[in-house]
Motif scaffolding. Sequence first.
Motif, PDB file in Angstrom:
ATOM      1  N   THR A 217       6.805 -55.325 -14.748  1.00 50.31           N
ATOM      2  CA  THR A 217       7.342 -54.791 -16.002  1.00 50.31           C
ATOM      3  C   THR A 217       8.765 -54.261 -15.847  1.00 50.31           C
ATOM      4  N   VAL A 218       9.252 -54.221 -14.620  1.00 47.62           N
ATOM      5  CA  VAL A 218      10.601 -53.685 -14.358  1.00 47.62           C
ATOM      6  C   VAL A 218      11.605 -54.830 -14.459  1.00 47.62           C
ATOM      7  N   PRO A 219      12.563 -54.771 -15.366  1.00 46.41           N
ATOM      8  CA  PRO A 219      13.516 -55.872 -15.546  1.00 46.41           C
ATOM      9  C   PRO A 219      14.276 -56.247 -14.273  1.00 46.41           C
ATOM     10  N   SER A 220      14.716 -55.271 -13.520  1.00 50.72           N
ATOM     11  CA  SER A 220      15.484 -55.577 -12.309  1.00 50.72           C
ATOM     12  C   SER A 220      14.606 -56.299 -11.280  1.00 50.72           C
ATOM     13  N   TRP A 221      13.359 -55.880 -11.137  1.00 47.89           N
ATOM     14  CA  TRP A 221      12.442 -56.539 -10.202  1.00 47.89           C
ATOM     15  C   TRP A 221      12.208 -57.985 -10.633  1.00 47.89           C
ATOM     16  N   ALA A 222      12.007 -58.205 -11.939  1.00 48.82           N
ATOM     17  CA  ALA A 222      11.752 -59.550 -12.445  1.00 48.82           C
ATOM     18  C   ALA A 222      12.957 -60.461 -12.224  1.00 48.82           C
ATOM     19  N   ALA A 223      14.151 -59.947 -12.503  1.00 52.55           N
ATOM     20  CA  ALA A 223      15.352 -60.768 -12.339  1.00 52.55           C
ATOM     21  C   ALA A 223      15.568 -61.143 -10.878  1.00 52.55           C
ATOM     22  N   GLN A 224      15.444 -60.173  -9.989  1.00 58.26           N
ATOM     23  CA  GLN A 224      15.689 -60.451  -8.573  1.00 58.26           C
ATOM     24  C   GLN A 224      14.610 -61.360  -7.988  1.00 58.26           C
ATOM     25  N   THR A 225      13.369 -61.175  -8.397  1.00 59.29           N
ATOM     26  CA  THR A 225      12.283 -62.009  -7.881  1.00 59.29           C
ATOM     27  C   THR A 225      12.440 -63.454  -8.333  1.00 59.29           C
ATOM     28  N   ASN A 226      12.785 -63.651  -9.590  1.00 58.13           N
ATOM     29  CA  ASN A 226      12.974 -65.015 -10.093  1.00 58.13           C
ATOM     30  C   ASN A 226      14.156 -65.709  -9.416  1.00 58.13           C
ATOM     31  N   LEU A 227      15.237 -64.989  -9.226  1.00 51.52           N
ATOM     32  CA  LEU A 227      16.424 -65.616  -8.661  1.00 51.52           C
ATOM     33  C   LEU A 227      16.318 -65.812  -7.149  1.00 51.52           C
ATOM     34  N   ARG A 228      15.370 -65.134  -6.512  1.00 50.02           N
ATOM     35  CA  ARG A 228      15.130 -65.432  -5.096  1.00 50.02           C
ATOM     36  C   ARG A 228      14.578 -66.842  -4.938  1.00 50.02           C
ATOM     37  N   THR A 229      13.864 -67.323  -5.953  1.00 54.00           N
ATOM     38  CA  THR A 229      13.387 -68.710  -5.937  1.00 54.00           C
ATOM     39  C   THR A 229      14.562 -69.675  -5.908  1.00 54.00           C
ATOM     40  N   LEU A 230      15.613 -69.347  -6.661  1.00 55.43           N
ATOM     41  CA  LEU A 230      16.829 -70.158  -6.640  1.00 55.43           C
ATOM     42  C   LEU A 230      17.466 -70.140  -5.259  1.00 55.43           C
ATOM     43  N   GLN A 231      17.385 -69.003  -4.595  1.00 59.49           N
ATOM     44  CA  GLN A 231      18.012 -68.862  -3.285  1.00 59.49           C
ATOM     45  C   GLN A 231      17.319 -69.719  -2.223  1.00 59.49           C
TER      46      GLN A 231
ATOM     47  N   ALA B 147      19.224 -62.577 -18.952  1.00 60.85           N
ATOM     48  CA  ALA B 147      18.202 -63.145 -19.834  1.00 60.85           C
ATOM     49  C   ALA B 147      16.800 -62.806 -19.336  1.00 60.85           C
ATOM     50  N   ILE B 148      16.614 -62.871 -18.016  1.00 61.04           N
ATOM     51  CA  ILE B 148      15.305 -62.525 -17.442  1.00 61.04           C
ATOM     52  C   ILE B 148      14.992 -61.047 -17.674  1.00 61.04           C
ATOM     53  N   ARG B 149      16.014 -60.207 -17.468  1.00 61.22           N
ATOM     54  CA  ARG B 149      15.828 -58.761 -17.705  1.00 61.22           C
ATOM     55  C   ARG B 149      15.426 -58.500 -19.155  1.00 61.22           C
ATOM     56  N   ASP B 150      16.150 -59.154 -20.074  1.00 60.40           N
ATOM     57  CA  ASP B 150      15.886 -58.941 -21.496  1.00 60.40           C
ATOM     58  C   ASP B 150      14.487 -59.425 -21.878  1.00 60.40           C
ATOM     59  N   TYR B 151      14.101 -60.583 -21.350  1.00 63.78           N
ATOM     60  CA  TYR B 151      12.773 -61.143 -21.651  1.00 63.78           C
ATOM     61  C   TYR B 151      11.674 -60.233 -21.091  1.00 63.78           C
ATOM     62  N   THR B 152      11.883 -59.725 -19.889  1.00 67.24           N
ATOM     63  CA  THR B 152      10.884 -58.840 -19.277  1.00 67.24           C
ATOM     64  C   THR B 152      10.721 -57.567 -20.090  1.00 67.24           C
ATOM     65  N   SER B 153      11.849 -57.014 -20.519  1.00 67.44           N
ATOM     66  CA  SER B 153      11.807 -55.761 -21.272  1.00 67.44           C
ATOM     67  C   SER B 153      11.135 -55.931 -22.630  1.00 67.44           C
ATOM     68  N   LYS B 154      11.408 -57.046 -23.296  1.00 66.78           N
ATOM     69  CA  LYS B 154      10.915 -57.224 -24.656  1.00 66.78           C
ATOM     70  C   LYS B 154       9.550 -57.911 -24.740  1.00 66.78           C
ATOM     71  N   GLU B 155       9.263 -58.778 -23.775  1.00 68.82           N
ATOM     72  CA  GLU B 155       8.049 -59.594 -23.882  1.00 68.82           C
ATOM     73  C   GLU B 155       6.969 -59.229 -22.862  1.00 68.82           C
ATOM     74  N   ILE B 156       7.376 -58.991 -21.616  1.00 71.01           N
ATOM     75  CA  ILE B 156       6.391 -58.761 -20.554  1.00 71.01           C
ATOM     76  C   ILE B 156       5.909 -57.313 -20.537  1.00 71.01           C
ATOM     77  N   GLU B 157       6.830 -56.387 -20.604  1.00 69.60           N
ATOM     78  CA  GLU B 157       6.465 -54.973 -20.495  1.00 69.60           C
ATOM     79  C   GLU B 157       5.464 -54.542 -21.568  1.00 69.60           C
ATOM     80  N   PRO B 158       5.645 -54.911 -22.849  1.00 66.89           N
ATOM     81  CA  PRO B 158       4.645 -54.504 -23.849  1.00 66.89           C
ATOM     82  C   PRO B 158       3.252 -55.069 -23.585  1.00 66.89           C
ATOM     83  N   LEU B 159       3.182 -56.257 -22.998  1.00 59.52           N
ATOM     84  CA  LEU B 159       1.889 -56.874 -22.733  1.00 59.52           C
ATOM     85  C   LEU B 159       1.119 -56.158 -21.617  1.00 59.52           C
ATOM     86  N   LEU B 160       1.848 -55.496 -20.722  1.00 58.88           N
ATOM     87  CA  LEU B 160       1.206 -54.868 -19.565  1.00 58.88           C
ATOM     88  C   LEU B 160       1.177 -53.349 -19.650  1.00 58.88           C
ATOM     89  N   THR B 161       1.409 -52.826 -20.848  1.00 53.87           N
ATOM     90  CA  THR B 161       1.463 -51.369 -21.005  1.00 53.87           C
ATOM     91  C   THR B 161       0.156 -50.698 -20.586  1.00 53.87           C
TER      92      THR B 161
END
Length: 291
Positions: A76-90, A51-65
């Motif tokens: 703007t990279v989906p994998s970076w966004a997903a891993q960074t967010n889930l590190r907070t969970l860790q 979900a984070i990857r999808d949101y980053t790709s569709k919502e964040i990346e266009p805003l920072l083009t």
Amino acid sequence: MGLKAKFNLVMLVALLIGLSIAAALSYRALHENAQREVLQEAAIITAAASAIRDYTSKEIEPLLTEQSKTRFLPHTVPSWAAQTNLRTLQRQFRDYTYKEAALNPTNPADRATDWETDIISAFKRDPSLKQFVSMRDSPVGPILSTSTPIRITDPACLTCHSTPAAAPPSMIDLYGSANGFGWQLNDVIGAQIVSVPTHVAFDRANEAFRISLLGLAIAFLVTILLLNLLLHFVIVKPVRRISTIAREVSLGNMSGAEVQVKGRDEIASLAESFNRMRRSLANAMKLLEGQ
């Protein structure tokens, strides 16, 4: 061996067999349920990452083009966004991890370890493999990992990962030109790996197993105790009374009290029959003495 001893021996054997069967079935059921619980936790984390990857790709990346044209933004990279967010969970759940491991990653932090490389290799060998579940040991106990392949299906991804010359200069400035290139369309370049500790779920399962087994043992023992009381007062005690009077009659004592008949069960019927027999025997003895 007395009647009560034989009865208790049979009940003890039944107790052991019953507990063994119950223990085997409950242990298996509880541990299978614990494993399903761990897999469910892993599935939730995987879904959250997607979900984070999808949101980053569709919502964040266009805003920072526009900003990305002058400075590469990993946000703007989906994998970076997903891993960074889930590190907070860790930070709160230290033994839970999410990683998008790659054989040739742009970010060196994403490089696969030996056991992660084996998982990625399994996906490369079998294109039909959609999920890989594995278990490994750790200082906190067994860790279950569920993995899904990261496959290049969007040609747009090759803009940044085909050759250093085709990649944005701002990305080269940040990560260099030595890693993350040479990717091919439809190739498996990595895996989403979610690792979940099993000790929490299995500790709960073991505790539930011990409680259920103890409860069954107590229920069995209470049942045996109640059956012993029933056996003593309904069968053993009346039979002993009949046996005592029968012994006196066999020794010629006909003046003793008769067996008291209580109830209408088989023991009462036996006592009544014994009393009739005793009276008949006494009358017969009187007739013989009169002759």
